[in-house]
Design a protein around this motif. Structure first.
Motif, PDB file in Angstrom:
ATOM      1  N   TYR A 299       0.853  -1.187   0.000  1.00  0.00           N
ATOM      2  CA  TYR A 299       0.000   0.000   0.000  1.00  0.00           C
ATOM      3  C   TYR A 299       0.887   1.235   0.000  1.00  0.00           C
ATOM      4  N   GLY A 300       0.424   2.315  -0.626  1.00  0.00           N
ATOM      5  CA  GLY A 300       1.141   3.584  -0.579  1.00  0.00           C
ATOM      6  C   GLY A 300       0.286   4.708  -1.129  1.00  0.00           C
ATOM      7  N   ALA A 301       0.807   5.925  -1.027  1.00  0.00           N
ATOM      8  CA  ALA A 301       0.079   7.092  -1.517  1.00  0.00           C
ATOM      9  C   ALA A 301       1.075   8.180  -1.894  1.00  0.00           C
ATOM     10  N   ARG A 302       0.681   9.014  -2.858  1.00  0.00           N
ATOM     11  CA  ARG A 302       1.566  10.096  -3.310  1.00  0.00           C
ATOM     12  C   ARG A 302       0.748  11.157  -4.028  1.00  0.00           C
ATOM     13  N   ALA A 303       1.117  12.420  -3.826  1.00  0.00           N
ATOM     14  CA  ALA A 303       0.493  13.510  -4.567  1.00  0.00           C
ATOM     15  C   ALA A 303       0.935  13.477  -6.025  1.00  0.00           C
ATOM     16  N   ILE A 304       0.055  13.979  -6.908  1.00  0.00           N
ATOM     17  CA  ILE A 304       0.298  13.988  -8.352  1.00  0.00           C
ATOM     18  C   ILE A 304       0.057  15.401  -8.863  1.00  0.00           C
ATOM     19  N   ASN A 305       0.977  15.915  -9.678  1.00  0.00           N
ATOM     20  CA  ASN A 305       0.736  17.206 -10.331  1.00  0.00           C
ATOM     21  C   ASN A 305      -0.404  17.074 -11.333  1.00  0.00           C
ATOM     22  N   GLU A 306      -1.353  18.013 -11.298  1.00  0.00           N
ATOM     23  CA  GLU A 306      -2.460  17.981 -12.251  1.00  0.00           C
ATOM     24  C   GLU A 306      -2.664  19.318 -12.956  1.00  0.00           C
ATOM     25  N   GLY A 307      -1.744  20.254 -12.759  1.00  0.00           N
ATOM     26  CA  GLY A 307      -1.936  21.591 -13.318  1.00  0.00           C
ATOM     27  C   GLY A 307      -1.760  21.681 -14.816  1.00  0.00           C
ATOM     28  N   GLY A 308      -0.913  20.804 -15.372  1.00  0.00           N
ATOM     29  CA  GLY A 308      -0.698  20.824 -16.805  1.00  0.00           C
ATOM     30  C   GLY A 308       0.243  21.933 -17.257  1.00  0.00           C
ATOM     31  N   SER A 458       3.117  -0.450   3.911  1.00  0.00           N
ATOM     32  CA  SER A 458       4.007   0.460   3.186  1.00  0.00           C
ATOM     33  C   SER A 458       5.432   0.402   3.717  1.00  0.00           C
ATOM     34  N   ASN A 459       5.629  -0.376   4.790  1.00  0.00           N
ATOM     35  CA  ASN A 459       6.960  -0.498   5.415  1.00  0.00           C
ATOM     36  C   ASN A 459       7.510   0.851   5.849  1.00  0.00           C
ATOM     37  N   THR A 460       6.620   1.732   6.285  1.00  0.00           N
ATOM     38  CA  THR A 460       7.040   3.073   6.703  1.00  0.00           C
ATOM     39  C   THR A 460       7.714   3.029   8.065  1.00  0.00           C
ATOM     40  N   ILE A 533       0.416  23.863   7.624  1.00  0.00           N
ATOM     41  CA  ILE A 533       1.317  22.717   7.711  1.00  0.00           C
ATOM     42  C   ILE A 533       2.415  22.862   6.660  1.00  0.00           C
ATOM     43  N   ASN A 534       3.638  22.762   7.096  1.00  0.00           N
ATOM     44  CA  ASN A 534       4.774  22.828   6.184  1.00  0.00           C
ATOM     45  C   ASN A 534       5.574  21.536   6.315  1.00  0.00           C
ATOM     46  N   TRP A 535       5.585  20.755   5.234  1.00  0.00           N
ATOM     47  CA  TRP A 535       6.311  19.479   5.223  1.00  0.00           C
ATOM     48  C   TRP A 535       7.790  19.768   4.977  1.00  0.00           C
ATOM     49  N   VAL A 536       8.627  19.348   5.912  1.00  0.00           N
ATOM     50  CA  VAL A 536      10.073  19.451   5.714  1.00  0.00           C
ATOM     51  C   VAL A 536      10.656  18.054   5.793  1.00  0.00           C
ATOM     52  N   VAL A 537      11.850  17.895   5.291  1.00  0.00           N
ATOM     53  CA  VAL A 537      12.398  16.552   5.151  1.00  0.00           C
ATOM     54  C   VAL A 537      12.829  15.986   6.510  1.00  0.00           C
ATOM     55  N   PRO A 538      12.473  14.730   6.815  1.00  0.00           N
ATOM     56  CA  PRO A 538      12.987  14.079   8.015  1.00  0.00           C
ATOM     57  C   PRO A 538      14.388  13.527   7.771  1.00  0.00           C
ATOM     58  N   GLU A 539      14.898  12.790   8.722  1.00  0.00           N
ATOM     59  CA  GLU A 539      16.202  12.159   8.522  1.00  0.00           C
ATOM     60  C   GLU A 539      16.184  11.279   7.278  1.00  0.00           C
ATOM     61  N   GLY A 540      17.298  11.257   6.573  1.00  0.00           N
ATOM     62  CA  GLY A 540      17.404  10.409   5.396  1.00  0.00           C
ATOM     63  C   GLY A 540      17.182   8.952   5.737  1.00  0.00           C
ATOM     64  N   GLY A 541      16.559   8.237   4.822  1.00  0.00           N
ATOM     65  CA  GLY A 541      16.273   6.820   5.023  1.00  0.00           C
ATOM     66  C   GLY A 541      14.924   6.560   5.647  1.00  0.00           C
ATOM     67  N   GLY A 542      14.267   7.623   6.169  1.00  0.00           N
ATOM     68  CA  GLY A 542      12.948   7.448   6.759  1.00  0.00           C
ATOM     69  C   GLY A 542      11.854   7.434   5.713  1.00  0.00           C
ATOM     70  N   GLY A 543      10.624   7.136   6.171  1.00  0.00           N
ATOM     71  CA  GLY A 543       9.481   7.115   5.276  1.00  0.00           C
ATOM     72  C   GLY A 543       9.164   5.719   4.787  1.00  0.00           C
ATOM     73  N   PRO A 544       8.417   5.609   3.700  1.00  0.00           N
ATOM     74  CA  PRO A 544       8.041   4.288   3.200  1.00  0.00           C
ATOM     75  C   PRO A 544       9.224   3.562   2.575  1.00  0.00           C
ATOM     76  N   ASN A 545       9.078   2.268   2.493  1.00  0.00           N
ATOM     77  CA  ASN A 545      10.055   1.433   1.781  1.00  0.00           C
ATOM     78  C   ASN A 545       9.271   0.541   0.824  1.00  0.00           C
ATOM     79  N   TYR A 546       8.896   1.117  -0.300  1.00  0.00           N
ATOM     80  CA  TYR A 546       8.085   0.389  -1.268  1.00  0.00           C
ATOM     81  C   TYR A 546       8.957  -0.627  -2.008  1.00  0.00           C
ATOM     82  N   PRO A 547       8.554  -1.896  -2.010  1.00  0.00           N
ATOM     83  CA  PRO A 547       9.381  -2.909  -2.677  1.00  0.00           C
ATOM     84  C   PRO A 547       9.307  -2.851  -4.200  1.00  0.00           C
ATOM     85  N   ASN A 548       8.118  -2.707  -4.759  1.00  0.00           N
ATOM     86  CA  ASN A 548       7.997  -2.687  -6.228  1.00  0.00           C
ATOM     87  C   ASN A 548       6.748  -1.915  -6.653  1.00  0.00           C
ATOM     88  N   MET A 549       6.616  -0.722  -6.101  1.00  0.00           N
ATOM     89  CA  MET A 549       5.448   0.114  -6.404  1.00  0.00           C
ATOM     90  C   MET A 549       5.752   1.039  -7.592  1.00  0.00           C
TER      91      MET A 549
END
Length: 549
Positions: A299-308, A458-460, A533-549
């Motif tokens: 399972y996973g999720a991600r924003a997508i640009n739609e402005g064109g 998502s192996n987050t 809300i302002n998303w800033v980067v966490p420590e490197g290596g964090g977040g999901p670990n998608y195997p084959n998404m």
């Protein structure tokens, strides 16, 4: 004096997605062909290349064919060419096949492939490293560095081993500075450094605001008797009513289907939950039939640009460039962006190589946007630039008709004599008392599931004792304003259960941020109605670990 070590390169690339890796490969190809030495580095915040890559994906090979013409010989994507292409209009209990004869020819998936974009990036990384590109996974670019004249000097990675209270833990390591003659930003949709670059260099001054969708995806192992490799299905209609979006179901290699749901973040009802709309969609008879007897594996999720095209910002600034989804080169009606990302990376690489060869550095790579304007990327995106805003303006039924007419006219060389405009997604929410609440069915644990069990797949993972990377400009806004006005929509738009309001029954509501659940989708950064809300980067290596998404 900085305690950070500095490493010099000719080109530093932030993000090991299709755009970043293609740029790195093209730079090395040009250097090899011209007998030059060129140092290229790619930073990737995921634990490995591909760990944060999520897409449907049906891939148009146009970019790959230009970059690496032999890709079909060794890349796993070549295993599954698209063999069937369906578009279904759903009602609550039925589906209606939309005739492909009514769609412009460029909407056809003939010659495309379906598979894991993450695995494609892993393959591209192998090719890049074979050419001498240095790739550093697990290192998150946290800061933009500048020369004295204001041009971009490079980036710095985030410090490691910082506790939540800001103190240094025993394993503390300062970040690393990477200096470059040119720095490419290939962070994907709503990149946190790209946001800063747009502000500092006013890159959005002459374009429409970028708008987004949230894409949610699952991988399933299904009954082999139901599996049809290369079958591609897109849906629109049910279960969405006053929101726009649709589903996809792709039969890929190894007995798996990739399925998902996209909701445009221009939706009005703050009670809407994209995650629960996705779970409800899976219970449609036509979708459930495929999944019954199968097993969900990711399972996973991600924003997508739609402005064109009209939302593409200025692409260059002194010392660097935006490429791929950092710039927004997604063909929305085709639901494809990897081919345009690859081409944009190649064009930026060619401009940078020529500049370095001419012994220039830290100037604006004017040759890149000039080349892109003449490329098939611009031609393709201009054809479809009215699709998303037409649907946003007129709704699913009428908007689809208007968009279809415009696409057909552009196929014939004309088109509507104007381009629709956008409004930022966070401005679209109505008050909670003006909109109906939505009663979502409970998950059955067989076809539909809850958010926490989904995040588990998502192996987050994040180091819990680190500063929270989901920062609030004003800590009082969620309860003091968003809760009474919008019933705090962060509780519902987040696909990972990061945000909660607790203590309401006791009359003491509190806003809780479960940052360790974050799958880095960026929806909160986009949809929060006050942009608090302002998303800033966490420590490197964090977040999901998608195997084959």
């Amino acid at each position: 004096m900085s305690e950070r070590e500095a490493m010099p390169y000719d080109v530093v690339i932030v993000g090991a997605g299709p755009a970043g890796l293609s740029a790195a490969i093209r730079l090395k190809q040009l250097a090899e062909a011209n007998g030059q030495e060129l140092s290229v580095c790619v930073l990737e915040k995921g634990s490995e290349v591909g760990a944060h890559i999520l897409s449907g994906a049906v891939v148009d090979p146009a970019g790959l064919d230009e970059l690496l013409p032999d890709w079909r010989e060794t890349c796993s994507l070549a295993q599954t060419p698209v063999t069937e292409n369906h578009h279904w209009v759903l009602t609550a209990h039925k589906k209606y096949e939309f005739p492909h004869a009514l769609m412009p020819p460029f909407m056809n998936n003939k010659g495309t492939y379906t598979g894991s974009l993450g695995n494609l990036c892993r393959w591209l990384a192998e090719r890049a490293e074979g050419l001498g590109v240095e790739i550093f996974p697990g290192f998150a670019a946290a800061e933009i560095l500048f020369n004295e004249d204001g041009s971009v000097k490079g980036v710095a990675t985030g410090d490691m081993g910082v506790a939540r209270d800001g103190t240094h833990k025993p394993d503390y390591q300062p970040g690393l500075e990477l200096h470059a003659r040119y720095t490419f930003f290939a962070e994907g949709a709503r990149g946190h450094l790209t946001k800063e670059l747009k502000r500092i260099f006013n890159l959005d001054a002459n374009c429409e605001p970028q708008v987004y969708g949230i894409g949610l995806k699952e991988l399933w192992d299904i009954d082999p008797a139901k599996h049809k490799p290369g079958k591609v299905v897109h849906t629109q209609g049910w279960p969405l009513t006053d929101a726009w979006g649709g589903g996809f179901l792709y039969h890929q290699a190894n007995g798996q289907v990739a399925l998902g749901f996209v909701v445009a973040l221009s939706y009005k009802n703050p009670h809407l939950s994209p995650f629960h709309e996705f779970q409800r969609w899976k219970h449609h008879p036509a979708i459930r039939e495929v999944l019954e007897g199968g097993k969900r594996v990711s399972y996973g999720a991600r924003a997508i640009n739609e402005g064109g095209w009209q939302s593409v910002p200025k692409l260059v600034f002194p010392g660097g460039a935006l490429i791929g989804c950092s710039a927004g080169f997604v063909n929305v009606p085709r639901i494809k962006g990897s081919h345009t990302a690859i081409k944009s990376g190649m064009l930026a690489a060619e401009a940078a190589f020529d500049a370095i060869r001419a012994e220039r550095s830290a100037d604006e790579l004017a040759a890149y946007p000039e080349a892109l304007e003449k490329s098939w990327v611009a031609k393709e995106l201009k054809k479809v630039r009215n699709v998303e805003p037409a649907i946003a303006k007129f709704g699913g039924t009428v908007g689809t008709l208007v968009a279809g007419i415009d696409m057909w006219m552009r196929q014939l060389g004309v088109g509507l004599p104007f381009t629709f405009k956008h409004k930022p997604d966070h401005t679209k929410l109505w008050r909670a008392d003006q909109t109906p609440k939505i009663d979502y069915p409970k998950p059955d644990g067989v076809i539909s599931f809850d958010r926490l069990s989904s995040v588990f797949l998502s192996n987050t993972n994040h180091e819990e004792d680190q500063p929270i990377h989901l920062t609030l400009k004003d800590a009082d806004v969620p309860i003091g304003y968003n809760l009474p006005v919008y019933d705090e929509p962060a509780q519902r738009y987040c696909p990972a259960g990061v945000y909660e309001v607790v203590g309401q029954d006791e009359g003491n509501p509190r806003f809780v941020i479960n940052a360790q659940n974050c799958v880095h989708c960026k929806t909160c950064d986009i949809k929060d109605p006050t942009q608090n809300i302002n998303w800033v980067v966490p420590e490197g290596g964090g977040g999901p670990n998608y195997p084959n998404m």
